[in-house]
Design a protein around this motif. Structure first.
Motif, PDB file in Angstrom:
ATOM      1  N   LEU A   1       0.822  -1.220   0.000  1.00  0.00           N
ATOM      2  CA  LEU A   1       0.000   0.000   0.000  1.00  0.00           C
ATOM      3  C   LEU A   1       0.852   1.264   0.000  1.00  0.00           C
ATOM      4  N   ARG A   2       2.028   1.186   0.582  1.00  0.00           N
ATOM      5  CA  ARG A   2       2.900   2.370   0.619  1.00  0.00           C
ATOM      6  C   ARG A   2       3.751   2.512  -0.643  1.00  0.00           C
ATOM      7  N   GLY A   3       4.037   1.384  -1.315  1.00  0.00           N
ATOM      8  CA  GLY A   3       4.986   1.476  -2.422  1.00  0.00           C
ATOM      9  C   GLY A   3       4.518   0.912  -3.741  1.00  0.00           C
ATOM     10  N   GLY A   4       3.349   0.262  -3.760  1.00  0.00           N
ATOM     11  CA  GLY A   4       2.889  -0.396  -4.983  1.00  0.00           C
ATOM     12  C   GLY A   4       2.248   0.574  -5.956  1.00  0.00           C
ATOM     13  N   PRO A   5       1.594   0.020  -6.987  1.00  0.00           N
ATOM     14  CA  PRO A   5       0.971   0.848  -8.030  1.00  0.00           C
ATOM     15  C   PRO A   5      -0.161   1.720  -7.474  1.00  0.00           C
ATOM     16  N   ASN A   6      -0.816   1.273  -6.414  1.00  0.00           N
ATOM     17  CA  ASN A   6      -1.892   2.078  -5.825  1.00  0.00           C
ATOM     18  C   ASN A   6      -1.396   2.778  -4.563  1.00  0.00           C
ATOM     19  N   ARG A   7      -0.173   3.287  -4.623  1.00  0.00           N
ATOM     20  CA  ARG A   7       0.440   3.955  -3.459  1.00  0.00           C
ATOM     21  C   ARG A   7      -0.547   4.844  -2.735  1.00  0.00           C
ATOM     22  N   THR A   8      -0.532   4.764  -1.425  1.00  0.00           N
ATOM     23  CA  THR A   8      -1.483   5.563  -0.666  1.00  0.00           C
ATOM     24  C   THR A   8      -0.857   6.074   0.617  1.00  0.00           C
ATOM     25  N   ASN A   9      -1.388   7.171   1.084  1.00  0.00           N
ATOM     26  CA  ASN A   9      -0.945   7.705   2.375  1.00  0.00           C
ATOM     27  C   ASN A   9      -1.997   7.529   3.449  1.00  0.00           C
ATOM     28  N   VAL A  10      -3.052   6.732   3.173  1.00  0.00           N
ATOM     29  CA  VAL A  10      -4.080   6.572   4.201  1.00  0.00           C
ATOM     30  C   VAL A  10      -3.458   5.964   5.455  1.00  0.00           C
ATOM     31  N   PRO A  11      -3.986   6.319   6.629  1.00  0.00           N
ATOM     32  CA  PRO A  11      -3.464   5.731   7.860  1.00  0.00           C
ATOM     33  C   PRO A  11      -3.614   4.210   7.847  1.00  0.00           C
TER      34      PRO A  11
ATOM     35  N   ALA B   1       7.185  -2.200  11.743  1.00  0.00           N
ATOM     36  CA  ALA B   1       5.921  -1.748  11.153  1.00  0.00           C
ATOM     37  C   ALA B   1       5.960  -0.242  10.901  1.00  0.00           C
ATOM     38  N   ARG B   2       6.491   0.492  11.877  1.00  0.00           N
ATOM     39  CA  ARG B   2       6.574   1.951  11.706  1.00  0.00           C
ATOM     40  C   ARG B   2       7.460   2.311  10.525  1.00  0.00           C
ATOM     41  N   SER B   3       8.625   1.646  10.421  1.00  0.00           N
ATOM     42  CA  SER B   3       9.506   2.015   9.321  1.00  0.00           C
ATOM     43  C   SER B   3       8.928   1.569   7.982  1.00  0.00           C
ATOM     44  N   ALA B   4       8.078   0.545   7.979  1.00  0.00           N
ATOM     45  CA  ALA B   4       7.412   0.138   6.734  1.00  0.00           C
ATOM     46  C   ALA B   4       6.331   1.145   6.346  1.00  0.00           C
ATOM     47  N   GLY B   5       5.856   1.932   7.322  1.00  0.00           N
ATOM     48  CA  GLY B   5       4.854   2.943   6.992  1.00  0.00           C
ATOM     49  C   GLY B   5       3.557   2.828   7.766  1.00  0.00           C
ATOM     50  N   ALA B   6       3.538   1.981   8.813  1.00  0.00           N
ATOM     51  CA  ALA B   6       2.326   1.889   9.625  1.00  0.00           C
ATOM     52  C   ALA B   6       2.156   3.164  10.439  1.00  0.00           C
ATOM     53  N   THR B   7       0.910   3.531  10.661  1.00  0.00           N
ATOM     54  CA  THR B   7       0.607   4.761  11.385  1.00  0.00           C
ATOM     55  C   THR B   7       0.527   4.512  12.887  1.00  0.00           C
TER      56      THR B   7
END
Length: 124
Positions: A68-78, A94-100
């Motif tokens: 979700l953070r890096g794929g084709p549908n990249r998103t910044n949603v929490p 998890a945090r460094s992967a982009g978890a909120t």
């Protein structure tokens, strides 16, 4: 406007608990039973926030966050991690992967709802 939540968890019990808790609080609830399904339905659900378990078949929670953070549908949603795991290693991974945020099971309905409202600005 209703806030949409996508919950990804391989436990039917947890999905049902989340559904009851979140629909009761006025959220629109969508769920997937593993990480792959969650990532697949993400574009059509277009959620305002994602809740994911870590340990799941097909794709684990880290895979979900990475996609979700890096794929084709990249998103910044929490993205909230909901899991029985509570080790600092996993939390920082998890945090460094982009978890909120991180919520440990069993979750408390009221605190989960208040975290979601804070993350989405949904007060309804």
């Amino acid at each position: 406007m209703t806030t949409k939540v996508l919950a990804i968890d391989d436990s039917r019990t947890i999905r049902n608990l989340l559904r009851v808790s979140l629909e009761g609080a006025g959220f629109e609830f969508h769920s997937a039973c593993d990480g792959q399904e969650g990532v697949d339905i993400f574009p059509e659900v277009d959620p305002d926030v994602v809740i994911t378990d870590i340990n799941m078949p097909k794709m684990d929670g880290f895979g979900v966050i990475d996609t979700l953070r890096g794929g084709p549908n990249r998103t910044n949603v929490p993205i909230l991690v909901l899991t029985t795991e509570s080790s600092d290693d996993l939390k920082s991974r998890a945090r460094s992967a982009g978890a909120t945020g991180w919520i440990v099971k069993p979750f408390d309905d009221a605190s989960l709802v208040s975290v979601l409202r804070r993350l989405t600005g949904h007060m309804g």
